[in-house]
Design a protein around this motif. Structure first.
Motif, PDB file in Angstrom:
ATOM      1  N   UNK A  17      -4.164   4.723   3.539  1.00  0.00           N
ATOM      2  CA  UNK A  17      -3.898   4.405   2.141  1.00  0.00           C
ATOM      3  C   UNK A  17      -4.423   5.524   1.250  1.00  0.00           C
ATOM      4  N   UNK A  18      -3.627   5.902   0.254  1.00  0.00           N
ATOM      5  CA  UNK A  18      -4.042   6.944  -0.666  1.00  0.00           C
ATOM      6  C   UNK A  18      -5.201   6.457  -1.532  1.00  0.00           C
ATOM      7  N   UNK A  19      -6.226   7.273  -1.650  1.00  0.00           N
ATOM      8  CA  UNK A  19      -7.347   6.971  -2.536  1.00  0.00           C
ATOM      9  C   UNK A  19      -6.856   6.954  -3.975  1.00  0.00           C
ATOM     10  N   UNK A  20      -7.429   6.079  -4.774  1.00  0.00           N
ATOM     11  CA  UNK A  20      -7.089   6.044  -6.194  1.00  0.00           C
ATOM     12  C   UNK A  20      -8.185   5.366  -6.992  1.00  0.00           C
ATOM     13  N   UNK A  57       0.847  -1.198   0.000  1.00  0.00           N
ATOM     14  CA  UNK A  57       0.000   0.000   0.000  1.00  0.00           C
ATOM     15  C   UNK A  57       0.880   1.245   0.000  1.00  0.00           C
ATOM     16  N   UNK A  58       0.447   2.269  -0.737  1.00  0.00           N
ATOM     17  CA  UNK A  58       1.075   3.585  -0.636  1.00  0.00           C
ATOM     18  C   UNK A  58       0.268   4.384   0.371  1.00  0.00           C
ATOM     19  N   UNK A  59       0.915   4.776   1.475  1.00  0.00           N
ATOM     20  CA  UNK A  59       0.213   5.511   2.529  1.00  0.00           C
ATOM     21  C   UNK A  59       0.809   6.911   2.651  1.00  0.00           C
ATOM     22  N   UNK A  60       0.026   7.795   3.249  1.00  0.00           N
ATOM     23  CA  UNK A  60       0.478   9.164   3.484  1.00  0.00           C
ATOM     24  C   UNK A  60       1.425   9.167   4.678  1.00  0.00           C
ATOM     25  N   UNK A  62       4.150   0.408   2.322  1.00  0.00           N
ATOM     26  CA  UNK A  62       4.091  -0.526   3.446  1.00  0.00           C
ATOM     27  C   UNK A  62       3.440  -1.821   2.975  1.00  0.00           C
ATOM     28  N   UNK A  63       3.667  -2.875   3.735  1.00  0.00           N
ATOM     29  CA  UNK A  63       3.089  -4.180   3.422  1.00  0.00           C
ATOM     30  C   UNK A  63       2.159  -4.614   4.546  1.00  0.00           C
ATOM     31  N   UNK A  64       1.090  -5.317   4.138  1.00  0.00           N
ATOM     32  CA  UNK A  64       0.114  -5.819   5.099  1.00  0.00           C
ATOM     33  C   UNK A  64      -0.473  -7.110   4.532  1.00  0.00           C
TER      34      UNK A  64
END
Length: 341
Positions: free
Chosen positions: A71-74, A8-11, A27-29
């Motif tokens: 997580x960044x919205x997309x 995930x790309x997070x802020x 980050x990984x989850x």
């Protein structure tokens, strides 16, 4: 066998001004598990939007920013991996808002099934996606340009602007595009086949604009904001319509605007030329997707509406690529290829 993870790309930090790669973190989850009524999707493509900068905070917008670590919205195109929702089946291709990540769980309310054979998948994030819908709403629900009139589109080499300009041509308007730089002007004339174009970065922009609109302007579709609109106001015809589809030039500004105050010019246009100005939030018009696609999908399939897309590889490349949107990015829609499928 290695168990899949969800990247995930997070802020990571709230930017001041233009965003930086360090404002994000990869980050990984664990891969999420769908519950009854939900589906698990694997994202194939995700788009990068100016709206993402607003979501990061410290921006010129009323949208509540996401939290640090979120997580960044997309907007995405994905494949359904597992379905516990009767409206979707495993293997369906869907367009949705499932974020800058590999996998996501959705209740289906933000998903629509797309045909992977009708058009390239990335068009569902561009001319057949939110940018195209934004253009269509602006020229269908917000303004109703009269046939044969002159439509001027700012930011016409961008995703929304290019769709609005070509939609105007389909509807019988004389279309003038405004963009920055000779390469983008050539794109407007040679690829999008607009009637005229002007380079707002050129020293003779005022002259280019005057030559491009000899009979004045009936409708403006503005994607840029205050930096360009004042130059257009003197050319407005009576009863002109101004649609504000975006304010790209002001997203990163949080203080008072610099430079001359052009509000009196806008008010004079409203009084003496009976001009109207109206903005909108495209998310309030998602129910119009079927009508929008009924008009645009055949035009895209026939090559009557084109798009320039900046595709790049890898979820991990988004933090370095996204800031280019606010500096010297190439024309067209920015889309990350996350996976094949």
């Amino acid at each position: 066998m290695t168990k899949p993870v969800n990247r995930r790309i997070v802020l990571a930090a709230r930017p001041h001004g233009n965003p930086k790669a360090s404002d994000f973190e990869l980050v990984e989850a664990p891969v999420p598990v769908p519950r009854d009524g939900e589906v698990l999707v694997r994202n194939l493509l995700t788009s990068l939007e100016p709206f993402n900068r607003i979501l990061m905070g410290n921006a010129n917008g009323d949208q509540v920013p996401i939290g640090i670590g979120d997580t960044m919205l997309g907007f995405t195109v994905a494949v359904v991996q597992e379905s516990r929702n009767p409206a979707f089946a495993a293997g369906d291709h869907v367009a949705g808002i499932t974020g800058w990540q590999d996998y996501a769980v959705s209740d289906g309310s933000d998903l629509r099934v797309v045909d992977p054979h009708a058009a390239p998948l990335w068009t569902n994030l561009d001319v057949l996606g939110m940018p195209g819908l934004t253009a269509w709403v602006g020229l269908t629900e917000i303004a109703r340009p009269r046939s044969g009139g002159t439509l001027v589109v700012t930011g016409a080499a961008g995703a929304v602007g290019s769709a609005a300009a070509q939609l105007g041509k389909l509807r019988g308007l004389r279309v003038v595009g405004i963009a920055g730089g000779p390469e983008k002007v050539r794109l407007l004339l040679d690829e999008l086949r607009l009637d005229a174009a002007a380079d707002h970065r050129a020293p003779d922009f005022a002259g280019q604009l005057a030559r491009a609109v000899p009979d004045g302007i009936d409708t403006i579709y503005d994607n840029v904001g205050a930096s360009l609109l004042p130059a257009l106001l003197p050319h407005l015809n009576p009863d002109a319509q101004i649609v504000v589809g975006g304010v790209m030039s002001q997203i990163t500004r949080t203080g008072a605007a610099e430079g001359p105050d052009h509000l009196p010019d806008l008010l004079r246009a409203a009084v003496y030329r009976k001009a109207t100005i109206r903005g909108f939030n495209v998310m309030e018009f998602f129910d119009r997707y079927p009508d929008f696609l009924a008009e645009l999908a055949p035009a895209v399939a026939a090559g009557e509406v084109r798009s320039r897309t900046h595709l790049f590889d890898g979820l991990e490349a988004i933090p370095e690529t996204f800031p280019e949107m606010f500096t010297s990015r190439a024309p067209g829609k920015m889309i990350a290829k996350i996976a094949a499928g």
